[in-house]
Write a protein that holds these residues in place. Structure first.
Motif, PDB file in Angstrom:
ATOM      1  N   GLU A  65       0.815  -1.211   0.000  1.00  0.00           N
ATOM      2  CA  GLU A  65       0.000   0.000   0.000  1.00  0.00           C
ATOM      3  C   GLU A  65       0.854   1.269   0.000  1.00  0.00           C
ATOM      4  OE1 GLU A  65      -3.705   1.882   2.585  1.00  0.00           O
ATOM      5  OE2 GLU A  65      -2.907  -0.086   3.096  1.00  0.00           O
ATOM      6  N   ARG A  66       1.938   1.262   0.745  1.00  0.00           N
ATOM      7  CA  ARG A  66       2.813   2.464   0.795  1.00  0.00           C
ATOM      8  C   ARG A  66       3.468   2.734  -0.556  1.00  0.00           C
ATOM      9  NH1 ARG A  66       5.874   0.896   6.173  1.00  0.00           N
ATOM     10  NH2 ARG A  66       4.048   0.800   7.498  1.00  0.00           N
ATOM     11  N   THR A  67       3.998   1.694  -1.186  1.00  0.00           N
ATOM     12  CA  THR A  67       4.627   1.856  -2.495  1.00  0.00           C
ATOM     13  C   THR A  67       3.600   2.285  -3.527  1.00  0.00           C
ATOM     14  OG1 THR A  67       6.224   0.136  -1.927  1.00  0.00           O
ATOM     15  CG2 THR A  67       6.040   0.714  -4.250  1.00  0.00           C
ATOM     16  N   TRP A  68       2.405   1.711  -3.468  1.00  0.00           N
ATOM     17  CA  TRP A  68       1.328   2.076  -4.380  1.00  0.00           C
ATOM     18  C   TRP A  68       1.040   3.575  -4.291  1.00  0.00           C
ATOM     19  CZ3 TRP A  68      -1.615  -0.480  -8.008  1.00  0.00           C
ATOM     20  CH2 TRP A  68      -2.776   0.156  -8.430  1.00  0.00           C
ATOM     21  N   SER A  69       0.939   4.089  -3.076  1.00  0.00           N
ATOM     22  CA  SER A  69       0.609   5.508  -2.883  1.00  0.00           C
ATOM     23  C   SER A  69       1.777   6.424  -3.229  1.00  0.00           C
ATOM     24  CB  SER A  69       0.199   5.759  -1.434  1.00  0.00           C
ATOM     25  OG  SER A  69      -0.958   5.034  -1.126  1.00  0.00           O
ATOM     26  N   ALA A  70       2.988   6.014  -2.867  1.00  0.00           N
ATOM     27  CA  ALA A  70       4.152   6.883  -3.020  1.00  0.00           C
ATOM     28  C   ALA A  70       4.705   6.919  -4.438  1.00  0.00           C
ATOM     29  CB  ALA A  70       5.257   6.446  -2.054  1.00  0.00           C
ATOM     30  N   ASN A  71       4.549   5.839  -5.211  1.00  0.00           N
ATOM     31  CA  ASN A  71       5.162   5.748  -6.546  1.00  0.00           C
ATOM     32  C   ASN A  71       4.164   5.307  -7.610  1.00  0.00           C
ATOM     33  OD1 ASN A  71       7.848   6.338  -5.619  1.00  0.00           O
ATOM     34  ND2 ASN A  71       7.866   4.290  -4.731  1.00  0.00           N
ATOM     35  N   PRO A  72       3.239   6.173  -8.003  1.00  0.00           N
ATOM     36  CA  PRO A  72       2.236   5.776  -8.995  1.00  0.00           C
ATOM     37  C   PRO A  72       2.824   5.313 -10.331  1.00  0.00           C
ATOM     38  CG  PRO A  72       1.616   7.857  -7.977  1.00  0.00           C
ATOM     39  CD  PRO A  72       3.010   7.526  -7.500  1.00  0.00           C
ATOM     40  N   SER A  73       3.986   5.808 -10.694  1.00  0.00           N
ATOM     41  CA  SER A  73       4.555   5.456 -12.000  1.00  0.00           C
ATOM     42  C   SER A  73       5.111   4.032 -12.057  1.00  0.00           C
ATOM     43  CB  SER A  73       5.649   6.448 -12.393  1.00  0.00           C
ATOM     44  OG  SER A  73       6.720   6.370 -11.480  1.00  0.00           O
ATOM     45  N   VAL A  74       5.257   3.365 -10.918  1.00  0.00           N
ATOM     46  CA  VAL A  74       5.763   1.982 -10.923  1.00  0.00           C
ATOM     47  C   VAL A  74       4.731   0.982 -10.406  1.00  0.00           C
ATOM     48  CG1 VAL A  74       8.192   2.657 -10.770  1.00  0.00           C
ATOM     49  CG2 VAL A  74       6.895   2.248  -8.681  1.00  0.00           C
ATOM     50  N   ARG A  75       3.486   1.386 -10.387  1.00  0.00           N
ATOM     51  CA  ARG A  75       2.427   0.484  -9.936  1.00  0.00           C
ATOM     52  C   ARG A  75       2.320  -0.758 -10.821  1.00  0.00           C
ATOM     53  NH1 ARG A  75      -2.377   4.894  -8.790  1.00  0.00           N
ATOM     54  NH2 ARG A  75      -1.526   5.680  -6.825  1.00  0.00           N
ATOM     55  N   TYR A  76       2.719  -0.630 -12.094  1.00  0.00           N
ATOM     56  CA  TYR A  76       2.634  -1.763 -13.014  1.00  0.00           C
ATOM     57  C   TYR A  76       3.410  -2.969 -12.498  1.00  0.00           C
ATOM     58  CZ  TYR A  76       7.290  -0.426 -14.579  1.00  0.00           C
ATOM     59  OH  TYR A  76       8.630  -0.131 -14.615  1.00  0.00           O
ATOM     60  N   LYS A  77       4.421  -2.743 -11.678  1.00  0.00           N
ATOM     61  CA  LYS A  77       5.227  -3.843 -11.136  1.00  0.00           C
ATOM     62  C   LYS A  77       4.418  -4.700 -10.155  1.00  0.00           C
ATOM     63  CE  LYS A  77       9.677  -1.505 -11.472  1.00  0.00           C
ATOM     64  NZ  LYS A  77      10.854  -1.030 -10.712  1.00  0.00           N
ATOM     65  N   MET A  78       3.373  -4.139  -9.563  1.00  0.00           N
ATOM     66  CA  MET A  78       2.562  -4.856  -8.578  1.00  0.00           C
ATOM     67  C   MET A  78       1.309  -5.487  -9.194  1.00  0.00           C
ATOM     68  SD  MET A  78       2.801  -2.294  -5.334  1.00  0.00           S
ATOM     69  CE  MET A  78       3.063  -0.727  -6.155  1.00  0.00           C
ATOM     70  N   LEU A  79       1.087  -5.237 -10.473  1.00  0.00           N
ATOM     71  CA  LEU A  79      -0.145  -5.680 -11.117  1.00  0.00           C
ATOM     72  C   LEU A  79      -0.344  -7.190 -11.050  1.00  0.00           C
ATOM     73  CD1 LEU A  79      -2.648  -4.986 -12.802  1.00  0.00           C
ATOM     74  CD2 LEU A  79      -1.225  -5.264 -14.825  1.00  0.00           C
ATOM     75  N   ASP A  80       0.678  -7.960 -11.385  1.00  0.00           N
ATOM     76  CA  ASP A  80       0.527  -9.424 -11.370  1.00  0.00           C
ATOM     77  C   ASP A  80       0.148  -9.930  -9.984  1.00  0.00           C
ATOM     78  OD1 ASP A  80       1.040  -9.711 -14.063  1.00  0.00           O
ATOM     79  OD2 ASP A  80       3.172 -10.090 -13.789  1.00  0.00           O
ATOM     80  N   ASP A  81       0.758  -9.368  -8.952  1.00  0.00           N
ATOM     81  CA  ASP A  81       0.443  -9.808  -7.594  1.00  0.00           C
ATOM     82  C   ASP A  81      -1.000  -9.455  -7.228  1.00  0.00           C
ATOM     83  OD1 ASP A  81       1.189 -10.987  -5.029  1.00  0.00           O
ATOM     84  OD2 ASP A  81       1.056  -8.945  -4.251  1.00  0.00           O
ATOM     85  N   ILE A  82      -1.444  -8.267  -7.623  1.00  0.00           N
ATOM     86  CA  ILE A  82      -2.816  -7.853  -7.327  1.00  0.00           C
ATOM     87  C   ILE A  82      -3.813  -8.806  -7.991  1.00  0.00           C
ATOM     88  CG2 ILE A  82      -4.552  -6.069  -7.795  1.00  0.00           C
ATOM     89  CD1 ILE A  82      -2.319  -3.995  -7.396  1.00  0.00           C
ATOM     90  N   ILE A  83      -3.566  -9.136  -9.245  1.00  0.00           N
ATOM     91  CA  ILE A  83      -4.493 -10.010  -9.978  1.00  0.00           C
ATOM     92  C   ILE A  83      -4.391 -11.450  -9.483  1.00  0.00           C
ATOM     93  CG2 ILE A  83      -5.014 -11.001 -12.237  1.00  0.00           C
ATOM     94  CD1 ILE A  83      -4.245  -8.247 -13.430  1.00  0.00           C
ATOM     95  N   ASP A  84      -3.181 -11.966  -9.357  1.00  0.00           N
ATOM     96  CA  ASP A  84      -2.991 -13.379  -8.989  1.00  0.00           C
ATOM     97  C   ASP A  84      -3.420 -13.700  -7.561  1.00  0.00           C
ATOM     98  OD1 ASP A  84      -2.026 -13.793 -11.528  1.00  0.00           O
ATOM     99  OD2 ASP A  84       0.089 -13.801 -10.927  1.00  0.00           O
ATOM    100  N   SER A  85      -3.223 -12.751  -6.645  1.00  0.00           N
ATOM    101  CA  SER A  85      -3.530 -13.023  -5.237  1.00  0.00           C
ATOM    102  C   SER A  85      -4.999 -12.776  -4.891  1.00  0.00           C
ATOM    103  CB  SER A  85      -2.658 -12.166  -4.325  1.00  0.00           C
ATOM    104  OG  SER A  85      -3.033 -10.802  -4.425  1.00  0.00           O
ATOM    105  N   ASP A  86      -5.755 -12.178  -5.827  1.00  0.00           N
ATOM    106  CA  ASP A  86      -7.167 -11.849  -5.582  1.00  0.00           C
ATOM    107  C   ASP A  86      -7.341 -10.981  -4.341  1.00  0.00           C
ATOM    108  OD1 ASP A  86      -8.069 -13.213  -7.821  1.00  0.00           O
ATOM    109  OD2 ASP A  86      -8.437 -15.076  -6.730  1.00  0.00           O
ATOM    110  N   VAL A  87      -6.381 -10.122  -4.060  1.00  0.00           N
ATOM    111  CA  VAL A  87      -6.410  -9.286  -2.861  1.00  0.00           C
ATOM    112  C   VAL A  87      -7.610  -8.330  -2.858  1.00  0.00           C
ATOM    113  CG1 VAL A  87      -4.890  -7.462  -3.762  1.00  0.00           C
ATOM    114  CG2 VAL A  87      -4.962  -7.902  -1.330  1.00  0.00           C
TER     115      VAL A  87
END
Length: 117
Positions: free
Chosen positions: A33-55
């Motif tokens: 959550e902190r990285t998501w808020s602080a660095n919007p330009s690199v959110r794409y790096k977390m996309l697979d985890d968001i989709i795969d983990s069904d968070v």
């Protein structure tokens, strides 16, 4: 004799697959959550985890806004959804902006997917 050669080849392929899986898992960015808020330009790096983990699946719209912030757009193509811009992944050709689309039914997330702008 041929069986031993076959076993060695099989072992090498199995080992390579195991190492590749470990490296992908190690270097894939986990949702934070902190990285998501602080660095919007690199959110794409977390996309697979968001989709795969069904968070996000099953969460109410308000909970998703608390977690991810205000969405960029809602009701894309007339559907009940939120979209979030994730930045531009590195590319050798012209890169497109990656977006996260979260679909809702009865105000609860049912699907998270990737698209491009």
């Amino acid at each position: 004799m041929a069986l031993k050669k076959y076993d060695k080849v099989l072992f090498v392929f199995f080992g390579a697959a195991l190492i590749a899986s470990f490296l992908i898992w190690t270097f894939e960015e986990r949702f934070d959550e902190r990285t998501w808020s602080a660095n919007p330009s690199v959110r794409y790096k977390m996309l697979d985890d968001i989709i795969d983990s069904d968070v996000l699946i099953g969460k109410h719209k308000d909970a998703i806004i608390d977690l991810l912030g205000t969405p960029y757009n809602t009701n894309l193509l007339g559907k009940d959804n939120f979209t979030y811009r994730l930045g531009r992944p590195p590319s050798f050709s012209e890169s497109k902006r990656t977006i996260l689309i979260i679909d809702f039914e009865l105000d609860h997330a049912v699907k998270a997917s990737e698209s491009f702008e």
